[in-house]
Design a protein around this motif. Structure first.
Motif, short mmCIF file in Angstrom:
data_model
loop_
_atom_site.label_atom_id
_atom_site.label_comp_id
_atom_site.label_asym_id
_atom_site.label_seq_id
_atom_site.Cartn_x
_atom_site.Cartn_y
_atom_site.Cartn_z
N ILE A 218 0.85 -1.19 0.00
CA ILE A 218 0.00 0.00 0.00
C ILE A 218 0.88 1.23 0.00
N ASP A 219 0.56 2.17 -0.87
CA ASP A 219 1.30 3.42 -0.98
C ASP A 219 0.33 4.59 -0.92
N GLY A 220 0.60 5.56 -0.06
CA GLY A 220 -0.20 6.78 0.01
C GLY A 220 -1.14 6.85 1.18
N LEU A 221 -1.24 5.81 2.01
CA LEU A 221 -2.15 5.80 3.15
C LEU A 221 -1.47 6.48 4.34
N LYS A 222 -2.09 7.56 4.85
CA LYS A 222 -1.49 8.32 5.94
C LYS A 222 -2.45 8.50 7.12
N THR A 230 -7.31 -3.24 3.58
CA THR A 230 -7.12 -4.69 3.70
C THR A 230 -8.45 -5.44 3.85
N ASN A 231 -9.44 -4.82 4.52
CA ASN A 231 -10.72 -5.51 4.69
C ASN A 231 -11.49 -5.66 3.37
N LEU A 232 -11.14 -4.85 2.40
CA LEU A 232 -11.81 -4.94 1.10
C LEU A 232 -11.04 -5.81 0.11
N ASN A 233 -9.86 -6.28 0.51
CA ASN A 233 -9.04 -7.07 -0.40
C ASN A 233 -9.48 -8.53 -0.40
N ARG A 234 -9.90 -9.02 -1.57
CA ARG A 234 -10.31 -10.43 -1.72
C ARG A 234 -9.23 -11.26 -2.39
N ILE A 235 -8.05 -10.67 -2.60
CA ILE A 235 -6.96 -11.36 -3.28
C ILE A 235 -6.02 -11.97 -2.24
N VAL A 311 -1.26 -1.15 -4.32
CA VAL A 311 -2.38 -0.22 -4.21
C VAL A 311 -1.83 1.17 -3.94
N ARG A 312 -2.06 2.09 -4.87
CA ARG A 312 -1.66 3.48 -4.70
C ARG A 312 -2.92 4.33 -4.52
N VAL A 313 -2.95 5.11 -3.45
CA VAL A 313 -4.13 5.92 -3.16
C VAL A 313 -3.72 7.36 -2.89
N THR A 314 -4.65 8.25 -3.18
CA THR A 314 -4.55 9.64 -2.74
C THR A 314 -5.74 9.91 -1.84
N GLU A 315 -5.46 10.25 -0.60
CA GLU A 315 -6.54 10.38 0.38
C GLU A 315 -7.36 11.65 0.14
N ASN A 316 -8.65 11.52 0.35
CA ASN A 316 -9.50 12.70 0.37
C ASN A 316 -9.22 13.53 1.61
N LEU A 317 -9.60 14.80 1.57
CA LEU A 317 -9.52 15.61 2.78
C LEU A 317 -10.39 14.98 3.86
N GLN A 318 -9.92 15.04 5.10
CA GLN A 318 -10.67 14.40 6.18
C GLN A 318 -12.02 15.07 6.39
N LYS A 319 -12.07 16.37 6.25
CA LYS A 319 -13.30 17.10 6.48
C LYS A 319 -13.71 17.84 5.20
#
Length: 622
Positions: A218-222, A230-235, A311-319
């Motif tokens: 996982i890359d980008g999770l802060k 991980t709970n959504l990973n079925r692989i 998995v590379r993600v860019t997080e949304n703003l928290q608020k």
């Protein structure tokens, strides 16, 4: 004096010639600037005529000021060979083509006559599969026969260049989707025999190494917990490579709302590094065979290549705060505001405030991250006020919900505790308590979830308050709804809709009105106002215990994404099945397939009320 007169005469003689030369140059420049205004007439079968009109130089240069008569003659001379090359892409390799230029009239006419002859058809198909080896005991063999049977250009079919390219791409696409993502076409050829009107096809595809999934990276999770992903990973590590599995994980992560961008792929760096190393070392293979590639680092030569899932993600703003305005022909003008916080004690909180002319809502919900078993749990509370057709209701609810499944098959279980205040002037207000439990199921089988043209959607709900716990009146409720799309020809779509609802209770008065039924409006029986069809009570229209509606619509897409529609709706709501006297509405509508879904504007005539009504809706509600 004669000598003096002769000198001016000698100097003036070149002037007329100079003026004449300048005039001729200006005339020539003017003719050159105007060019040749010519017509082009193509005599060819309709399916080839547009191809020639779009691609011949003779057509493209028409109206160009640089074209003179000599250039036009050259374009006419070159046209047959260009036409021969173009129609060969459509499978015609023995055409008879003639071209000429008619300058008898005031405007030159270039003529092109094309007799394409008989088309070339596919003869032999030599599909060679290299690699595709079984790895280890119990490994599933590759179904080469099934792959050959799905080849899109079989013997006897017409040979077209576009179809040939599509067939090769489809073959490679099918192989790379499962097990062999590094497959490639190493040799392709199409040998055409114009006399026999036959094309022999030869395709060699190499599978490359079989690949399996490895660990999750996982890359980008802060800000958010790792379990969100991980709970959504079925692989599982060791699973056979599947592009569909990667796309499914990416779609699930995008739907969480935690990320603005999501990219799910496999890490091919080890494989690419091994291939580069092999290219640099040339024939330095330890077994002396330059055709045997070296296995990537950390991968056994006799086993599948293991690729980590990245998995590379860019997080949304928290608020996040959003405000909006809108209008609905059902509930009138609308003002809305929402507040979204993606991390409140590890939960997502979403609050909404909506003010409409006929309905006002305030609600807050808390969402847990999806569990490893695929469940989405939430709790929430809200207040909703409705003032529709003379009935005023205020509903306060506290609810807990669990949803699971996929967009194709979605299920939910909801437990609510609610109190409803109901008023139908001049009667005094009444209050109702209830603790219903509802199971919902939605099945979607559509060619597109946003712009459907083929398939169906089915929704069913079964629930009620069956125990005398915080409940004034026990009841059981069933609701069914279906929507079907069926293509009719290349430009038409038939839409069928139906719904049925029933409530079983000793006394309707104790059942919250939100569980009763009314009809009419944009998504119901058009030609009638929002919830205009129901049970009359002191001049008001209130909910009934039974509901039945149906509708049929034909959509014609005359210029996609633009279309028109004709429709007929019928239905009603009542307290007894025998009182379900159907009310009908019919009319015309405009359709636009917008990027966010279909936009519908309908003008419907309600037969029972004898007046027309305008309806506006976005998408379809399911």
């Amino acid at each position: 004096m004669s000598a003096a007169r002769s000198i001016p005469r000698r100097r003036l003689r070149p002037l007329p010639r100079l003026l004449m030369g300048i005039g001729a140059l200006l005339v020539a420049s003017s003719l050159h600037a105007q060019g040749i205004d010519y017509q082009v007439r193509i005599d060819a079968p309709r399916q080839l005529e547009s191809l020639l009109e779009d691609n011949l130089d003779l057509m493209r240069w028409r109206g160009n000021p640089k074209v003179d008569i000599e250039q036009l003659q050259r374009l006419v001379k070159e046209a047959p060979e260009q036409a021969r090359t173009l129609i060969a892409t459509e499978g015609y390799y023995s055409p008879k083509i003639s071209a000429g230029l008619d300058t008898a009239g005031g405007r030159p006419v270039a003529r092109l006559i094309v007799d394409p002859g008989e088309p070339v058809v596919v003869g032999d198909v030599d599909l060679v599969l290299q690699g595709f080896a079984e790895l280890g005991e119990g490994a599933a063999p590759f179904d080469a026969d099934a792959l050959r049977s799905r080849w899109q250009l079989p013997p006897g079919s017409r040979f077209r260049q576009a179809d040939w390219e599509d067939a090769k791409r489809a073959l490679l696409r099918e192989v790379t989707q499962v097990r062999f993502p590094r497959a490639r076409l190493v040799e392709t050829s199409a040998t055409v025999d114009p006399e026999a009107r036959s094309a022999a096809l030869h395709v060699v595809i190499d599978s490359g190494p079989e690949m399996h999934f490895g660990e999750l990276r996982i890359d980008g999770l802060k800000r958010y917990p790792r379990e969100v992903i991980t709970n959504l990973n079925r692989i599982d590590p060791g699973d056979t490579y599947s592009e569909a599995a990667l796309q499914g994980l990416q779609a699930r992560l995008q739907d969480t709302g935690y990320f603005s961008t999501v990219e799910v792929s496999v890490d091919l760096r080890a494989v690419l590094n091994a291939e580069l190393k092999e290219l640099k070392e040339g024939d330095g293979d330890p077994d002396g065979d330059p055709t045997t590639p070296e296995a990537p680092t950390g991968v056994a030569a006799d086993g599948p290549t293991v690729l980590p899932v990245l998995v590379r993600v860019t997080e949304n703003l928290q608020k996040n705060v959003e405000v909006g305005v809108g209008f609905s022909t059902d509930t009138g003008a609308r003002l809305s505001a929402s507040y979204d916080d993606l991390n409140v004690f590890g939960k997502r909180m979403k609050s909404d405030l909506i003010y409409e002319q006929k309905r006002q809502t305030v609600r807050t919900d808390f969402y847990w991250p999806t569990t490893a078993s695929g469940y989405n749990d939430s709790v929430g509370a809200g207040i909703e006020r409705n003032d529709v057709r003379g009935e005023i209701t205020t509903l306060a609810t506290v609810a807990a919900r669990r949803t699971w499944g996929s967009p194709l098959l979605e299920r939910s279980l909801t437990l609510e505790a609610l109190i409803e205040k109901r008023e139908v002037p001049p009667n005094p207000a009444t209050s109702t308590r209830s603790l219903p439990l509802t199971y919902s199921l939605t099945r979607r089988k559509l060619d597109s979830l946003i712009q459907p043209t083929n398939g169906y959607v089915f929704q069913g709900q079964l629930g009620g308050a069956l125990l005398p716990i915080l409940t004034d009146e026990k009841f059981l409720r069933l609701y069914l709804r279906a929507l079907m799309y069926k293509p009719l020809g290349p430009s038409g779509t038939l839409v069928l809709r139906g719904e049925f609802g029933a409530v079983a209770a000793k006394d309707k008065i104790g059942v919250p009105s939100t569980f009763l039924f009314r009809a009419g409006g944009d998504q119901s029986v058009r030609g009638y106002g929002y919830r205009e069809l129901g049970v009359r009570e002191n001049g008001a229209i209130v909910g009934g215990k039974y509901l039945a509606t149906a509708g049929v619509e034909y959509q014609y897409w005359f210029r996609p994404p633009w279309g028109v529609a004709v429709f007929y709706d019928i239905g009603n709501a009542a307290d007894k099945i025998g009182d379900l006297q159907p009310k009908s509405g019919f009319g015309l509508g405009a359709r636009w397939r917008s990027p966010v879904g279909p936009i519908n504007v309908d003008l419907a005539y309600g037969h029972a009320v004898k007046k027309a009504r305008l309806h506006f809706s976005l998408g379809f509600t399911f």
